[in-house]
Design an enzyme around this catalytic site. Sequence first.
Site, short mmCIF file in Angstrom:
data_model
loop_
_atom_site.label_atom_id
_atom_site.label_comp_id
_atom_site.label_asym_id
_atom_site.label_seq_id
_atom_site.Cartn_x
_atom_site.Cartn_y
_atom_site.Cartn_z
N ARG A 54 0.58 -1.50 -0.12
CA ARG A 54 -0.45 -0.22 -0.01
C ARG A 54 0.66 1.41 0.03
O ARG A 54 0.41 2.08 -0.94
CB ARG A 54 -0.90 -0.25 1.43
CG ARG A 54 -2.06 -0.94 0.73
CD ARG A 54 -3.09 -1.74 2.54
NE ARG A 54 -1.73 -2.75 2.84
CZ ARG A 54 -2.20 -3.82 2.30
NH1 ARG A 54 -2.97 -4.20 1.59
NH2 ARG A 54 -0.83 -4.11 2.22
N THR A 55 2.06 1.24 1.02
CA THR A 55 2.38 2.58 1.12
C THR A 55 3.17 2.74 0.01
O THR A 55 3.05 4.16 -0.79
CB THR A 55 3.77 2.43 2.33
OG1 THR A 55 3.09 2.26 3.14
CG2 THR A 55 3.97 3.86 2.73
N LYS A 83 25.56 -5.03 -2.43
CA LYS A 83 26.65 -5.01 -2.63
C LYS A 83 27.67 -3.87 -0.65
O LYS A 83 28.53 -3.83 -1.03
CB LYS A 83 27.18 -4.05 -3.64
CG LYS A 83 27.21 -5.15 -4.70
CD LYS A 83 27.32 -3.93 -5.98
CE LYS A 83 27.05 -4.01 -7.28
NZ LYS A 83 27.20 -3.34 -8.70
N ARG A 105 11.05 3.71 2.49
CA ARG A 105 10.63 3.00 3.60
C ARG A 105 12.62 2.05 4.55
O ARG A 105 12.79 1.25 2.92
CB ARG A 105 9.99 1.94 3.33
CG ARG A 105 9.74 1.36 4.69
CD ARG A 105 7.90 -0.47 3.89
NE ARG A 105 7.14 0.58 4.16
CZ ARG A 105 5.79 -0.25 4.86
NH1 ARG A 105 5.85 -1.05 4.24
NH2 ARG A 105 4.78 0.74 4.88
N HIS A 133 5.23 5.84 10.93
CA HIS A 133 4.69 6.14 9.45
C HIS A 133 3.75 7.71 10.14
O HIS A 133 2.64 6.73 9.74
CB HIS A 133 3.87 4.59 9.81
CG HIS A 133 3.58 4.08 8.39
ND1 HIS A 133 3.53 4.95 7.01
CD2 HIS A 133 2.78 3.00 7.75
CE1 HIS A 133 3.36 4.49 6.43
NE2 HIS A 133 3.05 3.30 6.18
C1 NCD Z 1 1.92 -0.96 8.15
C2 NCD Z 1 3.40 -0.99 8.00
O1 NCD Z 1 3.78 -1.48 7.05
O2 NCD Z 1 3.77 -0.24 8.90
N1 NCD Z 1 1.61 -1.51 6.30
C3 NCD Z 1 1.67 -0.43 5.98
O3 NCD Z 1 2.12 0.76 6.56
N2 NCD Z 1 -0.41 0.29 5.22
C4 NCD Z 1 1.56 -2.20 9.26
C5 NCD Z 1 1.72 -3.72 9.24
O4 NCD Z 1 2.70 -3.96 8.30
O5 NCD Z 1 1.43 -4.35 9.84
#
Ligand code: NCD
Length: 490
Positions: A54-55, A83, A105, A133
């Site tokens: 999703r993100t 590497k 991320r 997040h």
């Molecule tokens: C979450 C994350 O990656 O922190 N998902 C997200 O970004 N929507 C939640 C999760 O992984 O449980």
Amino acid sequence: MESERMRDVITLRDFSRADIDTIVQEALTLMHQGSVRPMIRRKMASLFFEPSTRTRVSSETAGESENFYVNGFAGIEGTSVVKGEPLKDTIGMFEVYGNEIIVMRHFLQGAARYAADITPVPIINGGDGSNAHPTQGLLDLATIVEAHQKIDGQKIALVGDLRYSRVAPSNLLGLRHFDIELWLVSPPGLEMPEWRVKEYEQATGKKVITTPNLEEVMKIVDVLEVFRIQRERFPKGEEGEVQFRKAAGIYQITAEKLRNAHNPNLMVMHPLPRDKNVMEITMDVDDTPHAWFKRQAQIGMYVRQALYRKILEEGFEGIPQNHADPPTIYLPLGESRPKTKDTWILNNGTLIDHLEPGMGYKIAHLLGFDNSNQTAYPVPRLPSVRYGEKDVFVAKDIFLTPEQLNKIRLVSRTARVDIIRDSKIVQKFDPVLPYELTEVVECPNSRCISSPEHQEFAPSKFYVESQEPLHLRCHYCEQPIGRREVKLKY
Ligand code: NCD
């Protein structure tokens, strides 16, 4: 001034209520009224060092809506990270390629903050380990507004793995701006870290209710946000496996439980993904009016679009910080003569008095004097009128400055400095820490990007939020530490 506006989205700790309200409103407007795609073609980078659906996809789709050419990677396989490339170099590349926004991320806490420190390109944190997040935190708020028109007055429960989730802490940092009631429900061992709860309670002046009883909570609240058990962040091997099996399935939201809750407006949220091995929300919930998680993900796309616009336009106001260093306060000198029992120790130089017994050697080390130094050395366990016993530190003919001495406060609560010339005290003061400490204290959190084991060259940095009781906060992973956790960096 325009250039001073905040353009990074690292943590909701930095966001004001006005920043949050603007993004939520803008996102919902974009969703309901549509938007005109800007004419200018720009570039954005999407750097995902950790798995994501999703993100990443919603950030990229939102980028497309804003006429961005999106480049980057989804997972480190196939990149030079395997590497051994340091994060600084990877970020530097996406800067010189002309990207105007970087969404990233990373598995280390504080990675996005470090990236923001090393590039002028605005950084959006799409998750940094179990720290933060912020875009998810914002889209959760936007979803509540979409469902209930407002956040103030809502009764909200966070359910599941609140220990390793990075979304739950961002929820707390966002929700603290609103007048809500909050419940925390988690399996034993997966509770929200205590410092985060305390921080929320201090900021809001409200008590959080922690309870294991989900069914009862479901009868009270308007919003349930459910969190996946973050299995990948558990200790590796058998220990983690046992912990996971213990926690899995304790809390499961089902259509039947929702019927029994007798609240037709109860909204169930989840940042997703749900885990098919656990099913923290069962499939039969999807077809009920309670299910908001899919909508939530959709709203997320507009929140990201709104963030891009804000970053490229006026930026955010942020929370104003007082970064001023406190002044050194010089104490009255009395009769201006060292007490007789101190006179034999020092006629000229720096005397650090009133150290806690046993502290003298630590101070020698802290100030960079080794044990064999003939002119600067600790004198342990002297009788003290005030404390019974004390150490002192003597630097003969060396006149240390307040800047050199203020670090002492990190380890000693009671230290007092006398500058002595010709057997007379000419200055007396208590060491006071500057607001910012760079490369002085090591972060005790092994998942923090500044931890040397990760070899990312992020210089350790702490902010002094309170001198007494001593309260420092890591610039990267946001964790607070007290004097007992202070580990000095040499
Ligand atoms: C979450 C994350 O990656 O922190 N998902 C997200 O970004 N929507 C939640 C999760 O992984 O449980």
